[in-house]
Design an enzyme around this catalytic site. Structure first.
Site, PDB file in Angstrom:
ATOM      1  N   THR A 207       0.734  -1.034   0.072  1.00 47.08           N
ATOM      2  CA  THR A 207       0.010   0.002   0.021  1.00 47.08           C
ATOM      3  C   THR A 207       0.779   1.261  -0.069  1.00 47.08           C
ATOM      4  O   THR A 207       1.992   1.338   0.647  1.00 47.08           O
ATOM      5  CB  THR A 207      -1.083  -0.094   1.336  1.00 47.08           C
ATOM      6  N   GLY A 237     -10.986  -1.491   2.585  1.00 48.74           N
ATOM      7  CA  GLY A 237      -9.967  -1.344   4.024  1.00 48.74           C
ATOM      8  C   GLY A 237     -10.259   0.184   4.350  1.00 48.74           C
ATOM      9  O   GLY A 237     -11.039   0.812   4.201  1.00 48.74           O
ATOM     10  N   ASP A 238      -9.163   0.455   5.089  1.00 47.07           N
ATOM     11  CA  ASP A 238      -9.101   1.745   5.711  1.00 47.07           C
ATOM     12  C   ASP A 238      -8.578   2.701   4.834  1.00 47.07           C
ATOM     13  O   ASP A 238      -9.000   3.990   5.225  1.00 47.07           O
ATOM     14  CB  ASP A 238      -8.066   1.576   7.019  1.00 47.07           C
ATOM     15  N   THR A 257      -0.850   2.224   6.894  1.00 40.94           N
ATOM     16  CA  THR A 257      -0.958   0.916   6.343  1.00 40.94           C
ATOM     17  C   THR A 257      -0.604  -0.248   7.165  1.00 40.94           C
ATOM     18  O   THR A 257      -0.089  -0.436   8.312  1.00 40.94           O
ATOM     19  CB  THR A 257       0.425   0.948   5.418  1.00 40.94           C
ATOM     20  N   GLY A 258      -1.742  -1.343   6.914  1.00 40.31           N
ATOM     21  CA  GLY A 258      -1.530  -2.210   7.829  1.00 40.31           C
ATOM     22  C   GLY A 258      -3.072  -2.991   7.651  1.00 40.31           C
ATOM     23  O   GLY A 258      -3.684  -2.769   6.555  1.00 40.31           O
ATOM     24  N   GLY A 260      -6.245  -3.397   7.635  1.00 34.28           N
ATOM     25  CA  GLY A 260      -7.441  -2.456   7.732  1.00 34.28           C
ATOM     26  C   GLY A 260      -8.412  -2.512   8.570  1.00 34.28           C
ATOM     27  O   GLY A 260      -8.877  -1.312   8.877  1.00 34.28           O
TER      28      GLY A 260
END
Ligand code: ASP
Length: 340
Positions: A207, A237-238, A257-258, A260
């Site tokens: 991302t 996602g987030d 980033t991770g 989400g």
């Protein structure tokens, strides 16, 4: 007698212009970008891979930084950096986006301008070469903040400068292998596998995001992603959710980033900036707390990049690695992958 007051007035106006001009001296710009957090042991990235990743991050940094150094706006710098990363097959955004469970790509992106609080986002787009460009078009040319799926594609049809590509244009062999691996694993263990969850090793890397501070003292942030490998049911996602994966205000900007789902429930990006705003936390303390305490306590992981109006930069991650690059107000710059 009549000249003196005029001189004084002129002096007062000059002083006023200076004191109200928020422009920091030339060079007080800053930029931080990421190419995703994840669990990638040092030995699993070949020297050639690392070199290419670092070079691409460096090019993305240059693209945004040259906008800032020539007096351009933070929002333009964010878009410029992200577009370089979207074009690279190395990152999970634009070309090189991960595959969903059906073997296609659904892309998410968001952009936000801090001092105006304007924002634009798109989710689940399938034919837009640069999702960050479309997110910005939503911000600038629509009355809305977030458009999803077919509606976002229909909006893209109305925009002249939004390049379209067939969905297969986003394909890359590496992402195809990751999908196959996730689906093989899913078939054996009979539980859903997302994000290329590989036993103990989850790999989210790819991302992309950017946060910039321009000479006028304005902050902008943006994030672009293909989401998580093997996602289904229109999962979003987030990254495109304002406050979760992307946020900018007058004093602080964040791109996350991770995993989400956790960033959404933690309202992670906004939480970092809210700590700065309400509690007077330093950017570093706020970002560390959210990424290294709040998210892991919920069971999630990942990282974030954050920047404040003084040009401070924070880049915490709890996932072993995060592709990142930065240039500070004093012009010093760096590119890093692991804890180095
Ligand atoms: N946060 C992104 C998502 O959940 C994935 C990532 O950052 O790697 O869609």
């Amino acid at each position: 007698m009549r000249i003196l007051p005029l001189c004084l007035l002129a002096l007062a106006m000059t002083a006023n212009a200076q004191s109200h001009d928020p422009a920091p001296p030339s060079g007080r710009t800053a930029l931080v970008i990421h190419g995703g957090a994840g669990f990638v042991p040092k030995e699993s990235l070949s020297a050639a891979d690392q070199k290419e990743i670092r070079e691409t991050l460096g090019r993305a940094l240059d693209a945004g930084n040259s906008v800032l150094r020539s007096g351009g706006a933070a929002i333009d710098a964010v878009e410029a950096s992200i577009r370089v990363l979207e074009e690279s097959p190395r990152f999970n955004a634009g070309k090189g986006a991960v595959f969903n469970a059906k073997g296609g790509h659904e892309l998410d992106a968001a952009i936000m301008e801090g001092h105006t609080r304007r924002a634009g986002a798109v989710a689940g787009v399938t034919t837009v070469r640069s999702p960050i460009r479309l997110a910005r078009a939503v911000m600038e040319h629509s009355p809305h903040v977030m458009l999803a799926g077919a509606g976002a594609e229909a909006f893209a049809d109305t925009q002249k400068d939004i390049e379209r590509v067939p969905n297969s244009w986003f394909d890359t062999p590496m992402r195809r292998r990751q999908l196959e691996e996730a689906q093989r694993k899913e078939a054996t263990q009979k539980t859903a596998v997302i994000a290329g969850d590989d036993g103990n090793v989850r790999r989210y890397l790819g991302t992309v995001g950017a946060v910039a501070l321009d000479r006028a003292g304005h902050i902008a942030a943006g994030t672009s992603t293909g989401g998580m490998t093997n996602k289904r049911w229109g999962r979003i996602g987030d990254s495109p959710i304002i406050g979760a994966g992307t946020w900018a205000d007058e004093r602080c900007g964040v791109s996350g980033t991770g995993w989400g789902e956790y960033y959404i429930r933690a309202n992670a990006a906004r939480d970092i900036c809210a700590r700065v705003e309400y509690r007077g936390d330093s950017l570093e303390a706020a970002a560390n707390e959210v990424i290294n305490k709040v998210i892991p306590a919920m069971g999630g992981d990942g990282g974030a990049i954050a920047l404040d109006r003084d040009g401070n930069i924070a880049m915490p991650f709890n996932s072993g690695s995060m592709f990142r690059a930065w240039v500070r107000p004093d012009g010093s710059r760096g590119v890093a992958i692991h804890e180095d």
